[in-house]
Design an enzyme around this catalytic site. Structure first.
Site, PDB file in Angstrom:
ATOM      1  N   HIS A 197       0.857  -1.189   0.000  1.00 43.58           N
ATOM      2  CA  HIS A 197       0.000   0.000   0.000  1.00 43.58           C
ATOM      3  C   HIS A 197       0.888   1.231   0.000  1.00 43.58           C
ATOM      4  CE1 HIS A 197      -3.759  -2.117   1.832  1.00 43.58           C
ATOM      5  NE2 HIS A 197      -3.093  -2.921   1.020  1.00 43.58           N
TER       6      HIS A 197
ATOM      7  N   GLU B  13       1.100   3.851   2.033  1.00 46.83           N
ATOM      8  CA  GLU B  13       1.712   4.183   3.320  1.00 46.83           C
ATOM      9  C   GLU B  13       2.860   3.233   3.642  1.00 46.83           C
ATOM     10  OE1 GLU B  13      -2.672   5.333   3.440  1.00 46.83           O
ATOM     11  OE2 GLU B  13      -1.499   3.645   2.695  1.00 46.83           O
TER      12      GLU B  13
ATOM     13  N   SER C 280      -7.896   8.087   3.132  1.00 40.48           N
ATOM     14  CA  SER C 280      -7.968   7.582   4.505  1.00 40.48           C
ATOM     15  C   SER C 280      -7.328   6.198   4.582  1.00 40.48           C
ATOM     16  CB  SER C 280      -9.431   7.510   4.944  1.00 40.48           C
ATOM     17  OG  SER C 280      -9.527   6.990   6.254  1.00 40.48           O
TER      18      SER C 280
ATOM     19  N   CYS D  31      -6.400   2.399   5.385  1.00 42.68           N
ATOM     20  CA  CYS D  31      -7.132   1.174   5.719  1.00 42.68           C
ATOM     21  C   CYS D  31      -6.663   0.672   7.094  1.00 42.68           C
ATOM     22  CB  CYS D  31      -6.881   0.118   4.639  1.00 42.68           C
ATOM     23  SG  CYS D  31      -5.181  -0.493   4.617  1.00 42.68           S
TER      24      CYS D  31
ATOM     25  N   CYS E 224      -2.806  -0.196   7.107  1.00 42.15           N
ATOM     26  CA  CYS E 224      -1.914   0.964   7.185  1.00 42.15           C
ATOM     27  C   CYS E 224      -2.087   1.716   8.496  1.00 42.15           C
ATOM     28  CB  CYS E 224      -2.142   1.871   5.983  1.00 42.15           C
ATOM     29  SG  CYS E 224      -1.674   1.056   4.433  1.00 42.15           S
TER      30      CYS E 224
END
Length: 157
Positions: free
Chosen positions: A56, A58, A81, A83, A86
């Site tokens: 991901h 992040e 935002s 998940c 993360c």
């Protein structure tokens, strides 16, 4: 937080998201900044490009920052935002602040972060919203896969 500085930080994450989209991936970008505002690492969602379900945005930014003794005073900036996965990373390593481009297309787990003492700033950035809405409309199946919804529309067992 300085609004101009935050705008620059978000621009870095948006550039990563756009690069991911150009590569055929999910357009989410992130950047990790140090207490003094120095860019430590940036990255984009590369689940599709690398065939890695853990990559991901992040996570990519965090990995690019390299090993650090502490994450005190750092800020994770993300276009969407985060998940649960993360958000867990943010909590695990004690990142104290998350700046979110938008939470309209995906609410994620930022309320949980805030409830555990993480400063959460949601910008409601129109560019981030438009980027994700366009992607979701054009790639609904890939989007559902990315957020963990199976073919029947269920979000779990």
């Amino acid at each position: 937080m300085d609004r101009e500085q935050v705008g620059g930080w978000l621009a870095t994450a948006v550039a990563e998201a756009r690069a991911g989209l150009a590569e055929g991936g999910v357009p989410v970008g992130a950047a990790l900044y140090g207490p003094d505002g120095t860019l430590l690492g940036k990255g984009r969602n590369r689940r599709v490009q690398d065939g890695d379900p853990t990559l991901h945005a992040e996570t990519a930014a965090f990995r690019a920052a390299g090993r650090r003794r502490t994450y005190a005073g750092t800020t994770m900036v993300t276009t969407l935002s985060p998940c649960w996965y993360c958000s867990g990373l943010v909590r695990q390593f004690g990142i104290p602040r998350v700046v979110i481009g938008e939470a309209a297309t995906f609410h994620g787990a930022h309320d949980w972060l805030a409830g555990h003492g993480v400063e959460v700033v949601v910008l409601d950035d129109p560019e981030c919203v438009a980027l994700m809405r366009g992607f979701i409309e054009a790639n609904p199946v890939l989007w559902q896969e990315d957020i963990g919804i199976d073919a029947e529309g269920d979000d779990g067992p």
